[in-house]
Design a protein around this motif. Sequence first.
Motif, mmCIF file in Angstrom:
data_model
loop_
_atom_site.group_PDB
_atom_site.id
_atom_site.type_symbol
_atom_site.label_atom_id
_atom_site.label_comp_id
_atom_site.label_asym_id
_atom_site.label_seq_id
_atom_site.Cartn_x
_atom_site.Cartn_y
_atom_site.Cartn_z
ATOM 1 N N HIS A 70 1.008 -0.880 0.390
ATOM 2 C CA HIS A 70 -0.374 0.139 -0.324
ATOM 3 C C HIS A 70 0.834 1.424 0.174
ATOM 4 O O HIS A 70 0.428 2.472 -0.568
ATOM 5 C CB HIS A 70 -1.154 0.139 1.144
ATOM 6 N N GLN A 71 1.954 1.225 0.973
ATOM 7 C CA GLN A 71 2.918 2.942 0.617
ATOM 8 C C GLN A 71 3.236 2.844 -0.236
ATOM 9 O O GLN A 71 2.970 4.238 -1.081
ATOM 10 C CB GLN A 71 3.822 2.161 1.944
ATOM 11 N N LEU A 72 3.973 1.914 -1.080
ATOM 12 C CA LEU A 72 4.533 1.509 -2.478
ATOM 13 C C LEU A 72 3.008 1.792 -3.750
ATOM 14 O O LEU A 72 3.500 3.059 -4.161
ATOM 15 C CB LEU A 72 4.830 0.110 -2.848
ATOM 16 N N HIS A 73 2.240 2.204 -3.524
ATOM 17 C CA HIS A 73 0.923 2.276 -4.278
ATOM 18 C C HIS A 73 0.983 3.750 -4.126
ATOM 19 O O HIS A 73 1.223 4.710 -5.036
ATOM 20 C CB HIS A 73 -0.289 1.976 -3.632
ATOM 21 N N GLN A 74 1.261 4.449 -2.257
ATOM 22 C CA GLN A 74 0.880 5.443 -2.616
ATOM 23 C C GLN A 74 2.409 6.265 -2.991
ATOM 24 O O GLN A 74 2.566 7.517 -3.600
ATOM 25 C CB GLN A 74 0.932 6.258 -0.828
ATOM 26 N N LEU A 75 3.763 6.187 -2.719
ATOM 27 C CA LEU A 75 4.924 6.342 -3.651
ATOM 28 C C LEU A 75 4.288 6.884 -4.520
ATOM 29 O O LEU A 75 4.980 7.710 -5.572
ATOM 30 C CB LEU A 75 6.336 5.647 -3.022
ATOM 31 N N VAL A 76 4.080 5.680 -5.572
ATOM 32 C CA VAL A 76 4.258 5.960 -7.056
ATOM 33 C C VAL A 76 3.297 6.778 -7.477
ATOM 34 O O VAL A 76 3.766 7.824 -8.106
ATOM 35 C CB VAL A 76 4.288 4.121 -7.471
#
Length: 187
Positions: A21-27
């Motif tokens: 989920h954090q990767l999704h937000q970072l992207v």
Amino acid sequence: MNTVQPPEPIRLRQPNAFDGHQLHQLVQSCPPLDVNSVYCNLLQCSHFAETSVVGEAEGQLACAISGYLVPARPDTLFIWQVAVAEGARGQGVAGKMLAHILARPACSGVRYLETTVTNSNRASWALFEGFARRFDAELSRSEMFESQLHFAGAHETEVLARIGPLPDVTAEQTNTTDTNTALEKSA
């Protein structure tokens, strides 16, 4: 007297499903990167964890690279996406993440690095050109996914960048194999 605390260093490590989920937000915070579904990011962080890396500081993801070994060519690491939060840019973090991945046992047989980059993405070209120079490896370019043919004109042509052959980077990158490698936030 008040002293200013330096920012926490970025710690590189292998991702896990809890990072999806954090990767999704970072992207999402790194245009022009294509935003995939959270489910896709969960798979990147679990199925492709050995060939991906995340960097965190102050409990948040500051950078990430997702990659995988090309099934028909296990000597080739394909870099899918490189995301670096605005506050972590300009510090060489992306190059350190690439070296971190290549130093892992899962990449011991890797001799080529591939990725696709649009012609307008100067930051990515600078990263991969610098990486090729660092390892004294050839960087070749060829069209992979053409704008009209593959994207119906809705996306710029993706150019395949192929770097290699690479030397045995595991010997050169001994300081990046620890999953708790710290990168100083200052240049």
